[in-house]
Motif scaffolding. Sequence first.
Motif, short mmCIF file in Angstrom:
data_model
loop_
_atom_site.label_atom_id
_atom_site.label_comp_id
_atom_site.label_asym_id
_atom_site.label_seq_id
_atom_site.Cartn_x
_atom_site.Cartn_y
_atom_site.Cartn_z
N ALA A 139 0.83 -1.20 0.00
CA ALA A 139 0.00 0.00 0.00
C ALA A 139 0.87 1.25 0.00
O ALA A 139 0.57 2.23 -0.70
N ALA A 140 1.96 1.23 0.77
CA ALA A 140 2.87 2.38 0.79
C ALA A 140 3.53 2.58 -0.56
O ALA A 140 3.67 3.71 -1.04
N LEU A 141 3.93 1.48 -1.19
CA LEU A 141 4.53 1.59 -2.53
C LEU A 141 3.51 2.09 -3.55
O LEU A 141 3.85 2.88 -4.43
N ALA A 142 2.28 1.64 -3.43
CA ALA A 142 1.23 2.12 -4.34
C ALA A 142 1.03 3.62 -4.19
O ALA A 142 0.80 4.34 -5.17
N SER A 143 1.17 4.12 -2.96
CA SER A 143 0.96 5.55 -2.73
C SER A 143 2.04 6.41 -3.37
O SER A 143 1.82 7.61 -3.60
N VAL A 144 3.20 5.81 -3.66
CA VAL A 144 4.26 6.56 -4.33
C VAL A 144 4.45 6.10 -5.78
O VAL A 144 5.44 6.43 -6.42
N GLY A 145 3.50 5.30 -6.29
CA GLY A 145 3.50 4.90 -7.68
C GLY A 145 4.49 3.81 -8.04
O GLY A 145 4.90 3.70 -9.20
N LEU A 146 4.84 2.94 -7.08
CA LEU A 146 5.85 1.91 -7.35
C LEU A 146 5.38 0.51 -6.98
O LEU A 146 6.21 -0.38 -6.76
N GLY A 160 15.33 8.98 -8.61
CA GLY A 160 14.04 9.46 -8.15
C GLY A 160 13.14 8.35 -7.64
O GLY A 160 12.43 8.51 -6.64
N GLN A 161 13.19 7.19 -8.31
CA GLN A 161 12.41 6.05 -7.85
C GLN A 161 12.92 5.54 -6.51
O GLN A 161 12.13 5.17 -5.64
N GLN A 162 14.24 5.53 -6.33
CA GLN A 162 14.79 5.11 -5.05
C GLN A 162 14.35 6.06 -3.93
O GLN A 162 14.06 5.62 -2.81
N GLN A 163 14.29 7.35 -4.24
CA GLN A 163 13.82 8.29 -3.23
C GLN A 163 12.36 8.05 -2.91
O GLN A 163 11.93 8.22 -1.76
N ARG A 164 11.58 7.63 -3.90
CA ARG A 164 10.18 7.28 -3.63
C ARG A 164 10.08 6.08 -2.69
O ARG A 164 9.19 6.03 -1.83
N GLU A 194 8.41 15.94 -8.06
CA GLU A 194 7.61 14.75 -7.83
C GLU A 194 7.77 14.24 -6.40
O GLU A 194 6.80 13.85 -5.75
N VAL A 195 9.00 14.26 -5.90
CA VAL A 195 9.28 13.81 -4.53
C VAL A 195 8.62 14.75 -3.53
O VAL A 195 8.00 14.33 -2.55
N ARG A 200 4.16 16.54 0.26
CA ARG A 200 2.99 17.42 0.43
C ARG A 200 1.72 16.60 0.58
O ARG A 200 0.83 16.89 1.38
N SER A 201 1.62 15.53 -0.22
CA SER A 201 0.45 14.66 -0.15
C SER A 201 0.36 13.95 1.20
O SER A 201 -0.74 13.73 1.72
N ALA A 202 1.52 13.60 1.78
CA ALA A 202 1.52 12.97 3.10
C ALA A 202 0.90 13.90 4.14
O ALA A 202 0.24 13.46 5.08
N VAL A 203 1.10 15.20 3.96
CA VAL A 203 0.51 16.19 4.86
C VAL A 203 -0.98 16.37 4.57
O VAL A 203 -1.82 16.26 5.47
#
Length: 257
Positions: A139-146, A160-164, A194-195, A200-203
């Motif tokens: 679910a956490a990976l889905a929230s960052v598109g991975l 960038g994907q690693q930072q996600r 994007e990161v 911002r979305s987490a907030v």
Amino acid sequence: MGQINGRSDGPALTVTTGQGDALTLDKVSRRYGKVAPALDEVSLNVPRGGFLAVMGRSGSGKSTLLQCAAGLERPNSGTVRLGGTDLAELKEPALSRLRRDRIGFVFQSLNLVPSLTVLENTVLPLMLAGSARLERGLAALASVGLADRAQDVPARLSGGQQQRVAIARALVTEPEVIFADEPTAALDPVTADEVLALLRSAVDQRGRTVVLVTHDPMAAQWADEAVFLDSGRIAGRLAHPEAGDVRQALRGLGRQR
């Protein structure tokens, strides 16, 4: 433009976008040896559901503030509270549990384990707590598109994907506060945005509190508030920071020396 207050501690910062304070620093000082203190009686309140950018030139005390606020270092004086918990009252085992369960970390260095899959890296905090729930990691990976890269290893992902992945790992424990230390410094502007949008979305969508340490005026624009450190003290602040105002504030800090 918000207010930037010369060289003065002024009142503690308070953002009104939440109920109660997620993080409180009260006259926190940190000194290394006999040199000038890295932090000098810093007082700061960060509300629940707020996004704070901490800015300043190299050596201003940004990283020391994060280290003390996150319980990675103990200040020489003053009080740090996460919610209602005084970190000084915790012995090391309890402090380690607090960092694991109630705090998320996102660093420039990522700290991903090369031999683990993306999913395993994401649920690592849960594994350390003895409750590795893979569905939460997915679910956490889905929230960052991975979600579709769960079985890859980090080396197969872009920076960038690693930072996600690092953000997904920070979110998986549903922490009260996420500390992010220069998370976009090695990224190109598009990937950096994007990161920052994910933070911002987490907030906005998850109600998390984010404390972002950055030198980048463009990154600060994503925050509700920016505070500026100079020689270990709060030198000013801006509400709803815009990049141009942040640059002007940083230039002002340089002239104050």
